[in-house]
Design a protein around this motif. Structure first.
Motif, PDB file in Angstrom:
ATOM      1  N   ALA A  27       0.812  -1.218   0.000  1.00 42.69           N
ATOM      2  CA  ALA A  27       0.000   0.000   0.000  1.00 42.69           C
ATOM      3  C   ALA A  27       0.849   1.274   0.000  1.00 42.69           C
ATOM      4  CB  ALA A  27      -0.940  -0.002   1.206  1.00 42.69           C
ATOM      5  N   CYS A  28       1.899   1.319   0.824  1.00 43.72           N
ATOM      6  CA  CYS A  28       2.711   2.548   0.912  1.00 43.72           C
ATOM      7  C   CYS A  28       4.132   2.367   0.389  1.00 43.72           C
ATOM      8  CB  CYS A  28       2.737   3.078   2.347  1.00 43.72           C
ATOM      9  SG  CYS A  28       3.681   2.085   3.517  1.00 43.72           S
ATOM     10  N   ALA A  29       4.487   1.129   0.007  1.00 48.36           N
ATOM     11  CA  ALA A  29       5.785   0.792  -0.597  1.00 48.36           C
ATOM     12  C   ALA A  29       6.970   0.923   0.356  1.00 48.36           C
ATOM     13  CB  ALA A  29       6.028   1.604  -1.861  1.00 48.36           C
ATOM     14  N   LYS A  30       6.724   0.993   1.667  1.00 46.46           N
ATOM     15  CA  LYS A  30       7.823   1.129   2.623  1.00 46.46           C
ATOM     16  C   LYS A  30       8.207  -0.226   3.220  1.00 46.46           C
ATOM     17  CE  LYS A  30       6.795   5.862   3.921  1.00 46.46           C
ATOM     18  NZ  LYS A  30       6.423   6.767   5.001  1.00 46.46           N
ATOM     19  N   PHE A  31       9.513  -0.427   3.386  1.00 54.06           N
ATOM     20  CA  PHE A  31      10.019  -1.568   4.131  1.00 54.06           C
ATOM     21  C   PHE A  31       9.900  -1.259   5.618  1.00 54.06           C
ATOM     22  CE2 PHE A  31      12.367  -2.168   0.156  1.00 54.06           C
ATOM     23  CZ  PHE A  31      12.339  -3.546   0.008  1.00 54.06           C
ATOM     24  N   HIS A  32       9.873  -2.315   6.440  1.00 54.38           N
ATOM     25  CA  HIS A  32       9.934  -2.099   7.880  1.00 54.38           C
ATOM     26  C   HIS A  32      10.665  -3.236   8.577  1.00 54.38           C
ATOM     27  CE1 HIS A  32       6.104  -4.361   7.480  1.00 54.38           C
ATOM     28  NE2 HIS A  32       6.468  -4.899   8.632  1.00 54.38           N
ATOM     29  N   SER A  33      11.195  -2.888   9.713  1.00 50.02           N
ATOM     30  CA  SER A  33      11.868  -3.839  10.581  1.00 50.02           C
ATOM     31  C   SER A  33      11.593  -3.361  11.991  1.00 50.02           C
ATOM     32  CB  SER A  33      13.370  -3.850  10.319  1.00 50.02           C
ATOM     33  OG  SER A  33      13.995  -4.744  11.198  1.00 50.02           O
ATOM     34  N   TYR A  34      11.232  -4.219  12.765  1.00 53.00           N
ATOM     35  CA  TYR A  34      11.141  -5.644  12.847  1.00 53.00           C
ATOM     36  C   TYR A  34       9.885  -6.150  12.141  1.00 53.00           C
ATOM     37  CZ  TYR A  34       7.823  -4.532  16.517  1.00 53.00           C
ATOM     38  OH  TYR A  34       6.750  -4.024  17.198  1.00 53.00           O
ATOM     39  N   PRO A  35       9.908  -7.428  11.720  1.00 55.40           N
ATOM     40  CA  PRO A  35       8.732  -7.993  11.040  1.00 55.40           C
ATOM     41  C   PRO A  35       7.499  -8.027  11.943  1.00 55.40           C
ATOM     42  CG  PRO A  35      10.668  -9.340  10.683  1.00 55.40           C
ATOM     43  CD  PRO A  35      11.036  -8.332  11.738  1.00 55.40           C
ATOM     44  N   ARG A  36       6.374  -7.648  11.388  1.00 58.28           N
ATOM     45  CA  ARG A  36       5.090  -7.711  12.093  1.00 58.28           C
ATOM     46  C   ARG A  36       3.970  -7.899  11.082  1.00 58.28           C
ATOM     47  NH1 ARG A  36       6.645  -1.817  14.185  1.00 58.28           N
ATOM     48  NH2 ARG A  36       8.471  -2.171  12.968  1.00 58.28           N
ATOM     49  N   SER A  37       2.784  -8.165  11.535  1.00 58.10           N
ATOM     50  CA  SER A  37       1.699  -8.547  10.628  1.00 58.10           C
ATOM     51  C   SER A  37       1.029  -7.368   9.934  1.00 58.10           C
ATOM     52  CB  SER A  37       0.651  -9.372  11.374  1.00 58.10           C
ATOM     53  OG  SER A  37       0.127  -8.628  12.451  1.00 58.10           O
ATOM     54  N   THR A  38       1.248  -6.145  10.422  1.00 55.87           N
ATOM     55  CA  THR A  38       0.687  -4.963   9.767  1.00 55.87           C
ATOM     56  C   THR A  38       1.791  -3.926   9.558  1.00 55.87           C
ATOM     57  OG1 THR A  38       0.076  -3.941  11.859  1.00 55.87           O
ATOM     58  CG2 THR A  38      -1.616  -5.245  10.766  1.00 55.87           C
ATOM     59  N   CYS A  39       1.634  -3.122   8.549  1.00 54.01           N
ATOM     60  CA  CYS A  39       2.606  -2.078   8.244  1.00 54.01           C
ATOM     61  C   CYS A  39       2.570  -1.016   9.348  1.00 54.01           C
ATOM     62  CB  CYS A  39       2.287  -1.447   6.889  1.00 54.01           C
ATOM     63  SG  CYS A  39       3.360  -0.041   6.485  1.00 54.01           S
ATOM     64  N   PRO A  40       3.723  -0.690   9.944  1.00 54.43           N
ATOM     65  CA  PRO A  40       3.733   0.336  10.993  1.00 54.43           C
ATOM     66  C   PRO A  40       3.565   1.756  10.437  1.00 54.43           C
ATOM     67  CG  PRO A  40       5.954  -0.385  10.541  1.00 54.43           C
ATOM     68  CD  PRO A  40       5.039  -1.274   9.729  1.00 54.43           C
ATOM     69  N   HIS A  41       3.671   1.901   9.119  1.00 56.11           N
ATOM     70  CA  HIS A  41       3.549   3.220   8.497  1.00 56.11           C
ATOM     71  C   HIS A  41       2.102   3.563   8.139  1.00 56.11           C
ATOM     72  CE1 HIS A  41       7.903   3.228   8.268  1.00 56.11           C
ATOM     73  NE2 HIS A  41       7.841   2.052   7.686  1.00 56.11           N
ATOM     74  N   CYS A  42       1.345   2.570   7.623  1.00 59.39           N
ATOM     75  CA  CYS A  42      -0.021   2.872   7.161  1.00 59.39           C
ATOM     76  C   CYS A  42      -1.082   1.903   7.678  1.00 59.39           C
ATOM     77  CB  CYS A  42      -0.054   2.925   5.635  1.00 59.39           C
ATOM     78  SG  CYS A  42       0.092   1.308   4.835  1.00 59.39           S
ATOM     79  N   GLY A  43      -0.658   0.820   8.336  1.00 64.53           N
ATOM     80  CA  GLY A  43      -1.622  -0.121   8.899  1.00 64.53           C
ATOM     81  C   GLY A  43      -2.082  -1.221   7.959  1.00 64.53           C
ATOM     82  N   SER A  44      -1.610  -1.224   6.733  1.00 60.32           N
ATOM     83  CA  SER A  44      -2.019  -2.250   5.770  1.00 60.32           C
ATOM     84  C   SER A  44      -1.506  -3.626   6.185  1.00 60.32           C
ATOM     85  CB  SER A  44      -1.473  -1.900   4.382  1.00 60.32           C
ATOM     86  OG  SER A  44      -1.740  -2.955   3.471  1.00 60.32           O
ATOM     87  N   ARG A  45      -2.246  -4.643   5.797  1.00 61.82           N
ATOM     88  CA  ARG A  45      -1.812  -6.026   6.023  1.00 61.82           C
ATOM     89  C   ARG A  45      -1.253  -6.640   4.734  1.00 61.82           C
ATOM     90  NH1 ARG A  45      -3.106  -8.839  10.456  1.00 61.82           N
ATOM     91  NH2 ARG A  45      -4.304  -7.795  12.065  1.00 61.82           N
ATOM     92  N   ASP A  46      -1.179  -5.861   3.673  1.00 59.06           N
ATOM     93  CA  ASP A  46      -0.709  -6.334   2.370  1.00 59.06           C
ATOM     94  C   ASP A  46       0.813  -6.205   2.305  1.00 59.06           C
ATOM     95  OD1 ASP A  46      -0.514  -7.218  -0.208  1.00 59.06           O
ATOM     96  OD2 ASP A  46      -1.574  -5.526  -1.112  1.00 59.06           O
ATOM     97  N   LEU A  47       1.491  -7.191   2.884  1.00 54.78           N
ATOM     98  CA  LEU A  47       2.941  -7.185   3.014  1.00 54.78           C
ATOM     99  C   LEU A  47       3.556  -8.326   2.225  1.00 54.78           C
ATOM    100  CD1 LEU A  47       3.101  -6.720   6.883  1.00 54.78           C
ATOM    101  CD2 LEU A  47       3.141  -4.934   5.146  1.00 54.78           C
ATOM    102  N   ALA A  48       4.743  -8.105   1.709  1.00 51.30           N
ATOM    103  CA  ALA A  48       5.484  -9.148   0.998  1.00 51.30           C
ATOM    104  C   ALA A  48       6.963  -8.994   1.342  1.00 51.30           C
ATOM    105  CB  ALA A  48       5.283  -9.033  -0.508  1.00 51.30           C
ATOM    106  N   TRP A  49       7.638 -10.119   1.496  1.00 51.34           N
ATOM    107  CA  TRP A  49       9.068 -10.099   1.786  1.00 51.34           C
ATOM    108  C   TRP A  49       9.830  -9.820   0.495  1.00 51.34           C
ATOM    109  CZ3 TRP A  49      11.500 -10.656   6.489  1.00 51.34           C
ATOM    110  CH2 TRP A  49      10.652 -10.914   7.568  1.00 51.34           C
ATOM    111  N   GLN A  50      10.739  -8.821   0.550  1.00 53.76           N
ATOM    112  CA  GLN A  50      11.531  -8.470  -0.616  1.00 53.76           C
ATOM    113  C   GLN A  50      12.991  -8.283  -0.224  1.00 53.76           C
ATOM    114  OE1 GLN A  50       9.894  -5.140  -2.736  1.00 53.76           O
ATOM    115  NE2 GLN A  50       7.994  -6.211  -3.206  1.00 53.76           N
ATOM    116  N   GLN A  51      13.852  -8.560  -1.173  1.00 59.09           N
ATOM    117  CA  GLN A  51      15.285  -8.429  -0.940  1.00 59.09           C
ATOM    118  C   GLN A  51      15.702  -6.957  -0.945  1.00 59.09           C
ATOM    119  OE1 GLN A  51      17.648 -11.083  -3.239  1.00 59.09           O
ATOM    120  NE2 GLN A  51      19.572 -10.259  -2.490  1.00 59.09           N
ATOM    121  N   LEU A  52      16.628  -6.616  -0.062  1.00 59.19           N
ATOM    122  CA  LEU A  52      17.185  -5.274   0.017  1.00 59.19           C
ATOM    123  C   LEU A  52      18.588  -5.277  -0.579  1.00 59.19           C
ATOM    124  CD1 LEU A  52      15.324  -5.726   2.790  1.00 59.19           C
ATOM    125  CD2 LEU A  52      16.014  -3.375   3.077  1.00 59.19           C
TER     126      LEU A  52
END
Length: 140
Positions: A33-58
């Protein structure tokens, strides 16, 4: 006597991180939803609250945001490493990771120093755990 260091205990939220590290890749969740990475892993985006997350390589590149030099081992498993550097690395993609710096003398570490990820297998007591560590980026 060689004492093992404490190792992470992956759970369903962190298992992809540890599996990627074991394969020599640095991956974190990225929000669709917002295209931001986050750490530590959690079930919702800490930036926008979306649950639409995918693991991607940095990229594995970043810079030292903060650090400390450890002169007194917290347990016997760390005694052989003293002195060593624990740092917070600001990744090029945004998130910050706490890590250990390797391959650089503690007195040479500086805030803003360019670093890159490396991977450290944990040896004979645990052949399945690989830890991401960071080392100084070599200029080309």
């Amino acid at each position: 006597m060689n004492f093992p260091r404490p190792l992470p205990s992956p759970n369903p939220l962190t298992a992809p991180y540890w599996q990627a590290a074991h394969q020599g890749e640095l991956k974190l969740p990225r929000c669709a939803a917002c295209a931001k990475f986050h750490s530590y892993p959690r079930s919702t985006c800490p930036h926008c609250g979306s649950r639409d997350l995918a693991w991607q390589q940095l990229s594995g590149k970043g810079e030292v945001y903060s650090f400390t030099v450890v002169h007194r081992a917290p347990s016997k498993g760390f005694e052989a490493l003293v002195p060593y550097v624990v740092a917070v690395v600001a990744l090029a993609e945004g998130p910050h990771l706490m890590t250990r710096l390797t391959g650089v003398a503690p007195d040479a570490v500086r805030i803003g120093m360019a670093v890159r990820v490396a991977f450290e297998e944990q040896g004979p007591h645990d052949e399945e755990t690989t830890l991401p560590v960071f080392t100084a980026e070599v200029s080309a």
